[in-house]
Motif scaffolding. Sequence first.
Motif, PDB file in Angstrom:
ATOM      1  N   ALA A 119       0.755  -1.319   0.061  1.00  0.00           N
ATOM      2  CA  ALA A 119      -0.050   0.100  -0.020  1.00  0.00           C
ATOM      3  C   ALA A 119       0.812   1.217  -0.033  1.00  0.00           C
ATOM      4  N   ASN A 120       1.085   1.425  -1.129  1.00  0.00           N
ATOM      5  CA  ASN A 120       2.292   2.704  -1.415  1.00  0.00           C
ATOM      6  C   ASN A 120       2.224   3.121  -2.572  1.00  0.00           C
ATOM      7  N   PRO A 121       1.932   4.248  -2.942  1.00  0.00           N
ATOM      8  CA  PRO A 121       1.985   4.975  -4.329  1.00  0.00           C
ATOM      9  C   PRO A 121       3.302   5.012  -5.226  1.00  0.00           C
ATOM     10  N   LYS A 122       4.411   5.192  -4.290  1.00  0.00           N
ATOM     11  CA  LYS A 122       5.489   5.145  -4.823  1.00  0.00           C
ATOM     12  C   LYS A 122       6.155   3.975  -5.351  1.00  0.00           C
TER      13      LYS A 122
ATOM     14  N   SER B   1      10.299   2.985  -2.309  1.00  0.00           N
ATOM     15  CA  SER B   1       9.946   2.694  -1.370  1.00  0.00           C
ATOM     16  C   SER B   1      10.667   1.673  -0.316  1.00  0.00           C
ATOM     17  N   TYR B   2      11.164   2.098   0.748  1.00  0.00           N
ATOM     18  CA  TYR B   2      11.976   0.969   1.302  1.00  0.00           C
ATOM     19  C   TYR B   2      11.188  -0.222   1.800  1.00  0.00           C
ATOM     20  N   SER B   3      10.033  -0.103   2.416  1.00  0.00           N
ATOM     21  CA  SER B   3       9.064  -1.357   2.890  1.00  0.00           C
ATOM     22  C   SER B   3       8.870  -2.324   1.398  1.00  0.00           C
ATOM     23  N   LYS B   4       8.568  -1.737   0.303  1.00  0.00           N
ATOM     24  CA  LYS B   4       8.823  -2.428  -0.869  1.00  0.00           C
ATOM     25  C   LYS B   4       9.948  -3.175  -1.232  1.00  0.00           C
ATOM     26  N   GLN B   5      10.861  -2.577  -1.314  1.00  0.00           N
ATOM     27  CA  GLN B   5      12.292  -3.193  -1.324  1.00  0.00           C
ATOM     28  C   GLN B   5      12.582  -4.251  -0.368  1.00  0.00           C
ATOM     29  N   VAL B   6      12.271  -4.111   0.755  1.00  0.00           N
ATOM     30  CA  VAL B   6      12.339  -5.249   1.687  1.00  0.00           C
ATOM     31  C   VAL B   6      11.501  -6.167   1.572  1.00  0.00           C
TER      32      VAL B   6
ATOM     33  N   VAL C 150       1.700 -11.218   3.196  1.00  0.00           N
ATOM     34  CA  VAL C 150       2.839 -10.368   3.351  1.00  0.00           C
ATOM     35  C   VAL C 150       2.423  -8.923   3.070  1.00  0.00           C
ATOM     36  N   PHE C 151       2.426  -8.089   4.027  1.00  0.00           N
ATOM     37  CA  PHE C 151       2.013  -6.826   4.076  1.00  0.00           C
ATOM     38  C   PHE C 151       3.129  -5.837   4.097  1.00  0.00           C
ATOM     39  N   ALA C 152       3.237  -4.927   3.209  1.00  0.00           N
ATOM     40  CA  ALA C 152       4.245  -3.786   2.881  1.00  0.00           C
ATOM     41  C   ALA C 152       3.642  -2.574   3.067  1.00  0.00           C
ATOM     42  N   THR C 153       3.878  -1.699   4.137  1.00  0.00           N
ATOM     43  CA  THR C 153       3.234  -0.330   4.318  1.00  0.00           C
ATOM     44  C   THR C 153       4.034   0.527   4.788  1.00  0.00           C
ATOM     45  N   PRO C 154       3.988   1.678   4.381  1.00  0.00           N
ATOM     46  CA  PRO C 154       4.891   3.084   5.211  1.00  0.00           C
ATOM     47  C   PRO C 154       3.807   3.427   6.343  1.00  0.00           C
ATOM     48  N   MET C 155       4.554   4.044   7.213  1.00  0.00           N
ATOM     49  CA  MET C 155       3.636   4.644   8.383  1.00  0.00           C
ATOM     50  C   MET C 155       3.442   6.232   7.971  1.00  0.00           C
TER      51      MET C 155
ATOM     52  N   HIS D 105       4.663  -8.633   8.145  1.00  0.00           N
ATOM     53  CA  HIS D 105       4.252  -7.261   8.068  1.00  0.00           C
ATOM     54  C   HIS D 105       5.547  -6.274   8.045  1.00  0.00           C
ATOM     55  N   ILE D 106       5.955  -5.846   6.852  1.00  0.00           N
ATOM     56  CA  ILE D 106       6.760  -5.134   6.608  1.00  0.00           C
ATOM     57  C   ILE D 106       6.737  -3.692   6.514  1.00  0.00           C
ATOM     58  N   GLN D 107       7.200  -3.018   7.480  1.00  0.00           N
ATOM     59  CA  GLN D 107       6.599  -1.459   7.918  1.00  0.00           C
ATOM     60  C   GLN D 107       7.799  -0.469   7.574  1.00  0.00           C
ATOM     61  N   GLY D 108       7.540   0.508   6.907  1.00  0.00           N
ATOM     62  CA  GLY D 108       8.583   1.613   6.672  1.00  0.00           C
ATOM     63  C   GLY D 108       8.243   2.635   7.421  1.00  0.00           C
TER      64      GLY D 108
END
Length: 211
Positions: A9-12, A17-22, A94-99, A140-143
């Motif tokens: 969930a990141n438009p970048k 996006s660091y969370s997407k990369q991880v 697997v969830f990748a999200t920014p805060m 959950h991978i959270q940036g």
Amino acid sequence: MTKVLYVSANPKPTELSYSKQVAETFVSTLQAENATIEVEAIELYDVDVQEIDGDVLSAWGKFASGEALTDVEAKKVGTMSGMLEKFMQADLYVFATPMWNFFFPARMKMFLDSVLMAGKTFRYTEQGPVGLLENKQAVHIQGTGGIYTGTDLNFADAYLRQALAFVGVSEVTTVAVEGVSQYPDKVEEIVADAKAKAEALAKEVAGAVTV
């Protein structure tokens, strides 16, 4: 075959996006370690995600009475049902999200509203609600820009854990990519450390998969 639902969930784009990369390190390691693992990826900013609005509430009321839905109502609940089916069919999430301002993006909340569904992923009993999903786990991978692990300000991770536990998914592991704004001179180190943790976790998860 183990099915993985990877929800970001990141438009970048990934490179920003660091969370997407991880997360992609985690997913690619999973598949490299175990060829039986099937991954479906959803970027919530690239697909229709339905919020609970007046049409959805009206449709739910009509389900109970047997009344026919309007075309708009049918389309909206159909979008939510599509997300629900994908969620129910997966074994690992697997969830990748920014805060963003102590929470994750609204589209992640909208996604969760689609999958926390009475009669499908949980049911009400005289003793209270009971989750219906079994033998599933989540990562959950959270940036985050600052350091929020162990504080009362990480509402996003706490909410995601509670939402998943509500439907029966209690095994949740968080990989934090935190402090990238607080320590700009250490971004490469922070991301590399998170990727190493994600890779190790993926190898552990892949090794536990039974064919």
